[in-house]
Design a protein around this motif. Structure first.
Motif, mmCIF file in Angstrom:
data_model
loop_
_atom_site.group_PDB
_atom_site.id
_atom_site.type_symbol
_atom_site.label_atom_id
_atom_site.label_comp_id
_atom_site.label_asym_id
_atom_site.label_seq_id
_atom_site.Cartn_x
_atom_site.Cartn_y
_atom_site.Cartn_z
ATOM 1 N N VAL A 23 0.838 -1.212 0.000
ATOM 2 C CA VAL A 23 0.000 0.000 0.000
ATOM 3 C C VAL A 23 0.865 1.252 0.000
ATOM 4 O O VAL A 23 0.698 2.146 -0.841
ATOM 5 N N VAL A 24 1.806 1.331 0.941
ATOM 6 C CA VAL A 24 2.633 2.532 1.096
ATOM 7 C C VAL A 24 3.511 2.768 -0.125
ATOM 8 O O VAL A 24 3.722 3.915 -0.542
ATOM 9 N N GLY A 25 4.035 1.700 -0.720
ATOM 10 C CA GLY A 25 4.903 1.851 -1.887
ATOM 11 C C GLY A 25 4.231 2.576 -3.037
ATOM 12 O O GLY A 25 4.865 3.379 -3.739
ATOM 13 N N VAL A 26 2.937 2.317 -3.247
ATOM 14 C CA VAL A 26 2.203 2.965 -4.349
ATOM 15 C C VAL A 26 1.741 4.364 -3.956
ATOM 16 O O VAL A 26 1.962 5.339 -4.680
ATOM 17 N N ILE A 27 1.097 4.484 -2.800
ATOM 18 C CA ILE A 27 0.476 5.766 -2.448
ATOM 19 C C ILE A 27 1.484 6.840 -2.059
ATOM 20 O O ILE A 27 1.152 8.033 -2.068
ATOM 21 N N SER A 28 2.733 6.464 -1.743
ATOM 22 C CA SER A 28 3.756 7.473 -1.444
ATOM 23 C C SER A 28 4.026 8.371 -2.640
ATOM 24 O O SER A 28 4.580 9.465 -2.492
ATOM 25 N N ALA A 29 3.661 7.900 -3.829
ATOM 26 C CA ALA A 29 3.897 8.684 -5.038
ATOM 27 C C ALA A 29 2.943 9.875 -5.148
ATOM 28 O O ALA A 29 3.252 10.853 -5.844
ATOM 29 N N LEU A 30 1.788 9.823 -4.473
ATOM 30 C CA LEU A 30 0.780 10.879 -4.653
ATOM 31 C C LEU A 30 1.281 12.264 -4.261
ATOM 32 O O LEU A 30 1.154 13.210 -5.051
ATOM 33 N N PRO A 31 1.847 12.460 -3.053
ATOM 34 C CA PRO A 31 2.360 13.801 -2.753
ATOM 35 C C PRO A 31 3.556 14.194 -3.609
ATOM 36 O O PRO A 31 3.724 15.376 -3.947
ATOM 37 N N ALA A 32 4.401 13.220 -3.989
ATOM 38 C CA ALA A 32 5.579 13.527 -4.804
ATOM 39 C C ALA A 32 5.177 14.048 -6.185
ATOM 40 O O ALA A 32 5.700 15.068 -6.658
ATOM 41 N N LYS A 33 4.254 13.366 -6.838
ATOM 42 C CA LYS A 33 3.832 13.782 -8.176
ATOM 43 C C LYS A 33 3.091 15.111 -8.147
ATOM 44 O O LYS A 33 3.267 15.959 -9.023
ATOM 45 N N THR A 34 2.277 15.326 -7.091
ATOM 46 C CA THR A 34 1.526 16.569 -6.987
ATOM 47 C C THR A 34 2.448 17.739 -6.668
ATOM 48 O O THR A 34 2.226 18.857 -7.144
ATOM 49 N N ALA A 35 3.477 17.495 -5.867
ATOM 50 C CA ALA A 35 4.434 18.553 -5.527
ATOM 51 C C ALA A 35 5.178 19.040 -6.768
ATOM 52 O O ALA A 35 5.449 20.234 -6.922
ATOM 53 N N CYS A 36 5.526 18.106 -7.658
ATOM 54 C CA CYS A 36 6.212 18.494 -8.904
ATOM 55 C C CYS A 36 5.328 19.417 -9.748
ATOM 56 O O CYS A 36 5.802 20.420 -10.306
ATOM 57 N N LEU A 37 4.052 19.096 -9.834
ATOM 58 C CA LEU A 37 3.119 19.937 -10.581
ATOM 59 C C LEU A 37 2.917 21.282 -9.888
ATOM 60 O O LEU A 37 2.749 22.317 -10.545
ATOM 61 N N ALA A 38 2.941 21.281 -8.545
ATOM 62 C CA ALA A 38 2.802 22.529 -7.792
ATOM 63 C C ALA A 38 3.998 23.446 -8.040
ATOM 64 O O ALA A 38 3.841 24.670 -8.154
ATOM 65 N N ILE A 39 5.198 22.875 -8.137
ATOM 66 C CA ILE A 39 6.391 23.672 -8.432
ATOM 67 C C ILE A 39 6.309 24.264 -9.835
ATOM 68 O O ILE A 39 6.757 25.391 -10.079
ATOM 69 N N ALA A 40 5.723 23.504 -10.758
ATOM 70 C CA ALA A 40 5.542 24.020 -12.120
ATOM 71 C C ALA A 40 4.634 25.247 -12.115
ATOM 72 O O ALA A 40 4.812 26.173 -12.925
#
Length: 317
Positions: free
Chosen positions: A104-121
């Motif tokens: 569970v954690v291995g997959v869902i840990s990506a959610l804040p990481a991917k959203t943060a990249c878009l937020a920086i954009a």
């Protein structure tokens, strides 16, 4: 009997590495997709986006590292002579504790990481604030796999001394407790972290309010996992002389494990909605935070009920 015990032993080792690695691979793939997308949106900030993605992927790796560590301990720390049928039951508990949480954690840990990249954009001048914020939320998401690893270590230490089916079921119950009990809260934490990081890209002036709200909300979201951990520790420090008592432990584990689903997911969605509104209307922070925390407290009562029933099952087994 010996064949089945050895089969469970090596399946547990393979599962700890295999399932966790698959989950981490999926999570890193999801993070990479939105990293590239963010770079296309804001090419001038590609260096900042890349740094954020690397830091995020380093934390996503936590589940795989825990899986490899547990597999290594089991591979070199267990003699063939100590393995019995009861030992095999206990190892299913290890698999539940480390593999369910890791998957569970291995997959869902990506959610804040991917959203943060878009937020920086969207907010390239706030890249440091967004990356720090992502690291905090992503670190808290790792708590289920850390708890799962700790319980797996406790089970590993007691497994060679299991002398009855009841004892084997007791250790199995402890692993199921933290494994199943982490799913709902982990999903809630990840959804909240995703929306919180996205909110940083909506309004950088709301950073201070979002940080304080996030710390409090994630602490509340952790509550059901803490309940599951407490029950798992109570089970693992108890004794089961009969098969019936072992079944009672399994029932207690399922009670708190399933009981955290609704509380974890609903509390995460409630906090996420409030977080998004705080970014849009930071002047309403006080009202929004109070309503969200009150609602989260009410939602968590369902986990408290499950905890009480689990405790009664253990006490009067």
């Amino acid at each position: 009997m010996i064949f089945s015990t050895d089969l469970l032993h090596y399946l547990t080792i393979a599962g700890a590495v295999g399932l966790n690695s698959v989950a981490v691979g999926i999570g890193e793939g999801l993070a990479t997709l939105d990293t590239i997308r963010a770079m296309n949106i804001q090419p001038e900030a590609k260096s900042e986006i890349q740094n954020c993605a690397i830091m995020g992927m380093a934390l996503i790796e936590t589940a795989a590292i825990m899986g490899v560590a547990m597999a290594t301990i089991m591979l070199f720390g267990t003699s063939a002579e100590s393995r019995s049928f009861y030992f095999g039951l206990a190892e299913i508990g290890i698999m539940a504790a480390i593999c369910i949480t890791g998957a569970v954690v291995g997959v869902i840990s990506a959610l804040p990481a991917k959203t943060a990249c878009l937020a920086i954009a969207r907010q390239p001048f706030s890249h440091k604030l967004i990356m720090r914020f992502m690291l905090v939320t992503q670190s808290i998401i790792q708590t289920p796999i850390i708890f799962g690893f700790l319980i797996a270590m406790f089970i590993k230490a007691q497994a060679p001394f299991a002398a009855s089916v009841g004892d084997g079921l007791r250790l199995l119950a402890s692993g199921l407790c933290i494994g199943i009990g982490s799913i709902g809260p982990a999903l809630g934490l990840a959804h909240f972290a995703k929306v919180a990081c996205a909110s940083m890209g909506i309004n950088r002036n709301a950073h201070g309010k979002l940080v304080s709200f996030t710390f409090i909300s994630q602490a509340i979201l952790e509550t059901p996992i803490i309940f599951a951990l407490v029950v798992a520790l109570i089970i693992i420090t108890s004794s089961a002389a009969t098969d019936f008592q072992g079944i009672a432990f399994i029932a207690a584990a399922l009670s708190i494990g399933i009981g955290t689903f609704g509380a974890g997911i609903s509390s995460g969605r409630t906090a996420a909605s409030a977080c998004q509104q705080i970014a849009i209307n930071p002047r309403d922070y006080s009202t929004l935070s109070k309503v969200s925390m009150f609602a989260q407290g009410i939602i968590d009562t369902s986990a408290i009920y499950a905890f009480l029933i689990s405790f009664v099952l253990i006490l009067f087994r």
